[in-house]
Scaffold this motif. Structure first.
Motif, PDB file in Angstrom:
ATOM      1  N   TRP A 162       9.895 -31.210  61.738  1.00  8.43           N
ATOM      2  CA  TRP A 162       9.803 -31.286  60.282  1.00  8.43           C
ATOM      3  C   TRP A 162       8.556 -30.576  59.788  1.00  8.43           C
ATOM      4  O   TRP A 162       8.607 -29.784  58.837  1.00  8.43           O
ATOM      5  N   GLY A 163       7.422 -30.852  60.416  1.00 11.33           N
ATOM      6  CA  GLY A 163       6.181 -30.206  59.995  1.00 11.33           C
ATOM      7  C   GLY A 163       6.226 -28.708  60.179  1.00 11.33           C
ATOM      8  O   GLY A 163       5.834 -27.939  59.299  1.00 11.33           O
ATOM      9  N   SER A 164       6.735 -28.272  61.336  1.00  9.82           N
ATOM     10  CA  SER A 164       6.804 -26.841  61.618  1.00  9.82           C
ATOM     11  C   SER A 164       7.756 -26.132  60.659  1.00  9.82           C
ATOM     12  O   SER A 164       7.454 -25.038  60.151  1.00  9.82           O
ATOM     13  N   GLY A 165       8.908 -26.752  60.383  1.00  6.16           N
ATOM     14  CA  GLY A 165       9.885 -26.132  59.489  1.00  6.16           C
ATOM     15  C   GLY A 165       9.386 -26.027  58.063  1.00  6.16           C
ATOM     16  O   GLY A 165       9.608 -25.011  57.388  1.00  6.16           O
ATOM     17  N   LEU A 166       8.699 -27.074  57.588  1.00 10.84           N
ATOM     18  CA  LEU A 166       8.152 -27.025  56.230  1.00 10.84           C
ATOM     19  C   LEU A 166       7.104 -25.927  56.102  1.00 10.84           C
ATOM     20  O   LEU A 166       7.076 -25.179  55.116  1.00 10.84           O
ATOM     21  N   ASP A 222      14.092 -24.402  60.953  1.00  9.35           N
ATOM     22  CA  ASP A 222      12.968 -24.023  61.811  1.00  9.35           C
ATOM     23  C   ASP A 222      12.386 -22.679  61.400  1.00  9.35           C
ATOM     24  O   ASP A 222      11.172 -22.458  61.512  1.00  9.35           O
ATOM     25  N   ALA A 223      13.244 -21.762  60.929  1.00  7.47           N
ATOM     26  CA  ALA A 223      12.777 -20.433  60.514  1.00  7.47           C
ATOM     27  C   ALA A 223      12.151 -20.441  59.130  1.00  7.47           C
ATOM     28  O   ALA A 223      11.603 -19.419  58.696  1.00  7.47           O
ATOM     29  N   GLY A 224      12.221 -21.567  58.414  1.00  9.65           N
ATOM     30  CA  GLY A 224      11.637 -21.649  57.076  1.00  9.65           C
ATOM     31  C   GLY A 224      12.538 -21.163  55.974  1.00  9.65           C
ATOM     32  O   GLY A 224      12.104 -21.032  54.822  1.00  9.65           O
ATOM     33  N   LEU A 225      13.807 -20.916  56.291  1.00 12.15           N
ATOM     34  CA  LEU A 225      14.714 -20.330  55.307  1.00 12.15           C
ATOM     35  C   LEU A 225      15.213 -21.325  54.269  1.00 12.15           C
ATOM     36  O   LEU A 225      15.787 -20.923  53.257  1.00 12.15           O
ATOM     37  N   LEU A 226      14.996 -22.604  54.492  1.00  8.09           N
ATOM     38  CA  LEU A 226      15.540 -23.622  53.587  1.00  8.09           C
ATOM     39  C   LEU A 226      14.538 -24.085  52.535  1.00  8.09           C
ATOM     40  O   LEU A 226      14.944 -24.675  51.534  1.00  8.09           O
ATOM     41  N   GLY A 227      13.257 -23.847  52.747  1.00 11.57           N
ATOM     42  CA  GLY A 227      12.262 -24.444  51.869  1.00 11.57           C
ATOM     43  C   GLY A 227      11.537 -23.522  50.917  1.00 11.57           C
ATOM     44  O   GLY A 227      10.930 -23.984  49.946  1.00 11.57           O
ATOM     45  N   PHE A 228      11.584 -22.192  51.150  1.00  8.57           N
ATOM     46  CA  PHE A 228      10.683 -21.322  50.393  1.00  8.57           C
ATOM     47  C   PHE A 228      11.054 -21.215  48.919  1.00  8.57           C
ATOM     48  O   PHE A 228      10.164 -21.167  48.055  1.00  8.57           O
ATOM     49  N   ASN A 229      12.347 -21.182  48.595  1.00  5.53           N
ATOM     50  CA  ASN A 229      12.721 -21.134  47.182  1.00  5.53           C
ATOM     51  C   ASN A 229      12.362 -22.438  46.467  1.00  5.53           C
ATOM     52  O   ASN A 229      11.962 -22.430  45.302  1.00  5.53           O
ATOM     53  N   GLY A 230      12.488 -23.553  47.173  1.00  7.18           N
ATOM     54  CA  GLY A 230      12.084 -24.829  46.592  1.00  7.18           C
ATOM     55  C   GLY A 230      10.599 -24.893  46.333  1.00  7.18           C
ATOM     56  O   GLY A 230      10.151 -25.404  45.293  1.00  7.18           O
ATOM     57  N   ALA A 231       9.795 -24.372  47.269  1.00  5.64           N
ATOM     58  CA  ALA A 231       8.347 -24.366  47.088  1.00  5.64           C
ATOM     59  C   ALA A 231       7.952 -23.513  45.887  1.00  5.64           C
ATOM     60  O   ALA A 231       7.114 -23.918  45.067  1.00  5.64           O
ATOM     61  N   LEU A 232       8.533 -22.325  45.760  1.00  5.86           N
ATOM     62  CA  LEU A 232       8.205 -21.442  44.642  1.00  5.86           C
ATOM     63  C   LEU A 232       8.648 -22.035  43.308  1.00  5.86           C
ATOM     64  O   LEU A 232       7.932 -21.934  42.301  1.00  5.86           O
TER      65      LEU A 232
END
Length: 312
Positions: A162-166, A222-232
């Motif tokens: 979870w930490g690594s993916g976020l 794991d690649a970070g593809l799920l969270g970046f649009n949410g973060a922005l």
């Protein structure tokens, strides 16, 4: 004479770094330096592409006579940096990628003024839309499109995953990957605004959980593809209230999932479209009452610059 030349070079460097920081909506040179470090850790080719794009866009802005204050805040360079990163990400050949990066970055700067003026009239900010427009124009000609995300059962994720993916999601805001580059990006945001870093973490976590519930794979997380649009999206709507921010993040999840289903190279389009939708909805009562549009909503990047003081 020597002191003046040194100060001029220092100002130019700060402008360049702020252009990189604006990728995560922070007009801060240290934030930009953290993003640069993240690219160097992940792939030095990304760092070169971002620098080429930012320089090309800033030079074009100066030649076009754009406002010097906006250029110094990084408003005219960050779409150029993103255009360079997109070229590097989608084009394998270095020479072709460099040529496309410079041309696309220059085009984003020339597009910016009329495009942002049209958006301001509707109370919307431009965000990364100039980069998206230019990239979608050349992408069918110069590179193969991204593949649709596969759907598979998701096993339980450990706390470390979870930490690594976020954190990897923060790296993906600049086309990078992996947890350590993402940690550098998060540190850069926190140095500019701890509250923005907190909202970005909440946005990335909420978006990641929503995508996983919709059937996204653990490898995508794991690649970070799920969270970046949410973060922005969370960063852009940080001043709109928690519920509004979470609503915007939820909409970005739906848009990204739809793009993945059809195999469209959405990049940061879900973030842009979700934030535009929230901005439009927020301003509808004002239009109905005949009120003027709030100035801080008219230009997205300028709004970010007013929320966080530009560093010296």
């Amino acid at each position: 004479m020597h002191a003046a030349a040194t100060e001029s070079r220092s100002a130019a460097l700060r402008t360049l770094l702020r252009s990189l920081g604006q990728i995560v909506l922070q007009p801060n040179a240290f934030t930009g330096a953290c993003l640069l470090g993240a690219w160097l850790l992940d792939d030095p080719r990304l760092a070169c592409a971002a620098l080429m794009g930012a320089v090309a866009a800033n030079v074009s802005a100066v030649l076009a006579g754009y406002r010097e204050d906006d250029t110094r805040a990084g408003l005219h360079g960050f779409n150029g940096a993103l255009a360079g990163l997109a070229a590097c990400h989608f084009i394998a050949d270095n020479a072709t990628a460099a040529a496309v990066a410079i041309l696309a970055a220059t085009a984003t700067a020339w597009l910016l003024e009329p495009w942002s003026r049209m958006l301001r009239a509707r109370g919307l900010g431009f965000f990364s839309s100039p980069c998206l427009i230019l990239t979608w124009l050349w992408l069918p000609l110069a590179a193969s499109g991204t593949q649709p995300a596969s759907v598979a059962a998701t096993h339980a994720l450990s706390a470390a995953q979870w930490g690594s993916g976020l954190l990897a999601g923060f790296a993906q805001t600049g086309f990078a990957s992996n947890a350590l580059p993402g940690l550098l990006v998060l540190v850069g945001i926190a140095a500019s605004s701890p509250w923005h870093a907190l909202w970005a973490l909440i946005g990335a976590g909420f978006a990641s959980v929503a995508h996983l519930l919709l059937g996204a794979t653990a490898s995508s997380f794991d690649a970070g593809l799920l969270g970046f649009n949410g973060a922005l999206t969370a960063l852009a709507l940080a001043d709109s209230g928690v519920l509004t921010m979470l609503g915007g993040v939820a909409l970005s999840v739906v848009l990204q999932a739809a793009a993945a289903h059809f195999g469209w190279p959405a990049m940061t389009a879900p973030f842009v479209l979700a934030t535009w939708s929230v901005q439009w909805l927020e301003q509808r009562p004002a239009h109905g009452a005949g009120a003027t549009q709030p100035a801080h909503r008219n230009d997205t990047a300028r709004a970010a610059a007013t929320k966080v003081p530009v560093d010296a």
